[in-house]
Write an enzyme that holds these catalytic residues in place. Structure first.
Site, PDB file in Angstrom:
ATOM      1  N   ASP A 199       0.831  -1.052   0.184  1.00 39.88           N
ATOM      2  CA  ASP A 199       0.130   0.036   0.154  1.00 39.88           C
ATOM      3  C   ASP A 199       0.875   1.151   0.089  1.00 39.88           C
ATOM      4  O   ASP A 199       1.499   1.682   0.959  1.00 39.88           O
ATOM      5  CB  ASP A 199      -0.965  -0.080   1.198  1.00 39.88           C
ATOM      6  CG  ASP A 199      -1.957   1.055   1.118  1.00 39.88           C
ATOM      7  OD1 ASP A 199      -1.839   2.080   0.424  1.00 39.88           O
ATOM      8  OD2 ASP A 199      -3.032   0.877   2.038  1.00 39.88           O
ATOM      9  N   ASP A 232      -1.481   5.545  -6.726  1.00 39.46           N
ATOM     10  CA  ASP A 232      -1.809   4.655  -5.640  1.00 39.46           C
ATOM     11  C   ASP A 232      -1.636   3.292  -6.159  1.00 39.46           C
ATOM     12  O   ASP A 232      -2.122   2.942  -7.351  1.00 39.46           O
ATOM     13  CB  ASP A 232      -3.315   4.999  -5.189  1.00 39.46           C
ATOM     14  CG  ASP A 232      -3.714   4.144  -4.098  1.00 39.46           C
ATOM     15  OD1 ASP A 232      -2.892   3.945  -3.269  1.00 39.46           O
ATOM     16  OD2 ASP A 232      -4.951   3.754  -4.124  1.00 39.46           O
TER      17      ASP A 232
END
Ligand SMILES: *[C@@H]1O[C@H](CO)[C@@H](O)[C@H](O)[C@H]1NC(C)=O
Ligand SMILES: *[C@@H]1O[C@H](CO)[C@@H](O)[C@H](O)[C@H]1NC(C)=O
Ligand SMILES: *[C@@H]1O[C@H](CO)[C@@H](O)[C@H](O)[C@H]1NC(C)=O
Ligand SMILES: *[C@@H]1O[C@H](CO)[C@@H](O)[C@H](O)[C@H]1NC(C)=O
Length: 441
Positions: free
Chosen positions: A124, A322
């Site tokens: 992440d 992301d």
């Protein structure tokens, strides 16, 4: 392979099998005379690939459309979560009619403890800390880290310096703990240390959260490895080894011959790569903001008001890369400009919608490329990176959507569908992000 067998695979995405051989390349310009600086390549897996142990039994949707809807509902939750990060307050995303598993989609094998126990931890880029489910956890998925079986495991006391770096630290007796909201889940974790290894480098006394209690179903089942820029992130804790530099290459969703890699350290990164500056938002220091200045559809630069793209640390507005969102989201004025240009080019052809995609056609979409124009770097997407095909219905959609409009939607998110078959290089010391086309398959 019949269509019905194939379809679930299309969107369940894939096991990224082969490591790309390390190509010889120069370093990134910083000093590497220090022998401790390493370069390593780690295999990246897709959490819902057909062979992934993380794949929930319910992850075989009946049709392409279902898959799209499923992926999009997860994305919606992710977007709300990112928006809440940007807003600096915790907004718990609500479900959109379906059960939401808001989990970053790519995982790596991480060895934790002595002797090592292997966990498939989610990557992440928009979070810092690492956390994983520990034995005794209530509400966690079944695969747990058995801390009692590791000779190098220890809990951290309240006085530990790291205890000031976690969100909402608490003291339970003398040990440091923290509570965290992630997506629609909450967790309570004990701040702990143990040896952690990616590739062949074991990092002693790595600080992470040992989850003891969890609610909701948003948590990656075997934990999360934060690749953000903050003090407790993987980058900070392996600074000596990898100098806060990494890249990844994600394969095409449509390929059955998957391979993907996470490459750590500055040394073996690609030579032919274009860079744009990374921007820092002090209010949300872990996010990788870049300066998107325009979008081209084919050769035409579409008309987007500057305010829709401008970086604003106060509101959180701007553009991030992301690793946990699948389809790129643009704030409405930017999305509308792109969509309108595609529709204009499609002339009289009948437009339809599918799931959250509103620009779909039964005839081929004639737009050859879309280019994200960053300061100093154009990232040109081929059709595979912005069109998605339904083999079942012969419909093709623009695989980009407008940001959800019900919260603080100021954030443009460059997501993994658009990043696939590119190497994305995060050079934190150089304060830049690089993109180069690379076949990851
Ligand atoms: C953290 O979570 C635990 C377990 O759910 C709870 O008992 C505790 O009160 C929470 N602490 C804070 C400060 O919210
Ligand atoms: C899969 O990859 C191998 C080696 O990289 C290659 O030889 C083969 O042709 C590929 N297969 C497909 C179906 O792309
Ligand atoms: C589109 O529709 C207009 C008006 O109905 C017509 O004149 C034109 O020929 C059509 N164009 C194409 C490419 O079909
Ligand atoms: C990106 O593309 C635009 C429009 O074609 C061009 O004007 C600009 O110079 C390009 N930027 C870079 C860094 O190549």
């Amino acid at each position: 392979m019949s269509a019905t067998v194939f379809l679930p695979y299309l969107f369940s995405l894939f096991l990224l099998l082969l490591l790309l051989p390390l190509t010889l390349a120069r370093g990134l310009g910083s000093e590497h005379s220090d022998k401790s600086v390493r370069h390593r390549t780690v295999q990246i897996l897709h959490a819902y690939s057909p062979t992934s142990p993380l794949r929930p039994p319910s992850a075989a949707p009946a049709s392409w459309e279902d898959s799209v809807l499923q992926v999009q509902s997860k994305d919606q939750a992710r977007l709300l979560y990112l928006s809440s990060l940007v807003a600096g307050k915790s907004v718990v995303p609500v479900a959109y009619g379906r059960q939401i598993i808001q989990t970053p989609t790519y995982v790596v094998r991480v060895k934790v403890g002595t002797p090592p126990q292997t966990l498939l931890m989610a990557l992440d880029t928009s979070n810092d800390a690492a956390w994983l489910p520990c034995s005794g956890c209530t509400g966690c998925a079944p695969v747990l880290f058995a801390s009692a079986k590791s000779s190098t495991f220890r809990g951290l006391p309240c006085q530990a310096a790291q205890c000031t770096q976690v969100p909402n630290p608490t003291c339970l007796g003398s040990s440091c703990g923290f509570n965290l909201t992630y997506g629609s889940s909450t967790m309570a974790a004990a701040l702990s240390q143990d040896t952690v290894a990616l590739a062949s480098d074991a990092v002693p006394s790595y600080t992470f959260g040992c989850i003891q209690k969890a609610t909701g179903n948003s948590l990656p089942p075997q934990g999360l490895l934060g690749l953000g820029r903050g003090p407790l992130s993987f980058l900070s804790q392996t600074q000596n080894l990898y100098q806060s530099t990494f890249s990844y290459c994600l394969p095409s969703f449509r390929s059955l011959n998957f391979s993907g890699s996470l490459r750590l350290g500055p040394i073996a990164q690609p030579k032919n790569i274009k860079f744009t500056s990374l921007l820092r938002n002090p209010r949300r220091s872990s996010l990788y903001y870049t300066n998107l200045i325009g979008i081209r559809v084919g050769r035409r630069v579409v008309n987007i008001p500057g305010s829709a793209l401008a970086f604003n640390p106060t509101t959180g507005a701007g553009t991030i890369f992301d690793s946990g969102t699948v389809f790129t989201r643009l704030v409405e004025p930017a999305y509308n400009a792109v969509r309108d240009e595609i529709r204009r080019r499609m002339g009289n052809a009948t437009v339809s919608s599918l799931g959250g995609f509103d620009t779909c056609y039964a005839v081929p979409i004639v737009v050859p490329t879309i280019t994200f124009m960053f300061q100093g770097m154009n990232m040109t997407l081929a059709q595979d990176n912005f069109l998605i095909h339904s083999t079942a219905t012969s419909i093709t959609c623009l695989a980009v959507a407008a940001a959800p409009d019900n919260v603080n939607s100021v954030l443009n998110v460059i997501a993994t569908f658009q990043q696939q078959n590119h190497r994305i290089l995060f050079d934190v010391p150089g304060s830049r992000l690089g993109v180069s086309r690379e076949l990851c398959t």
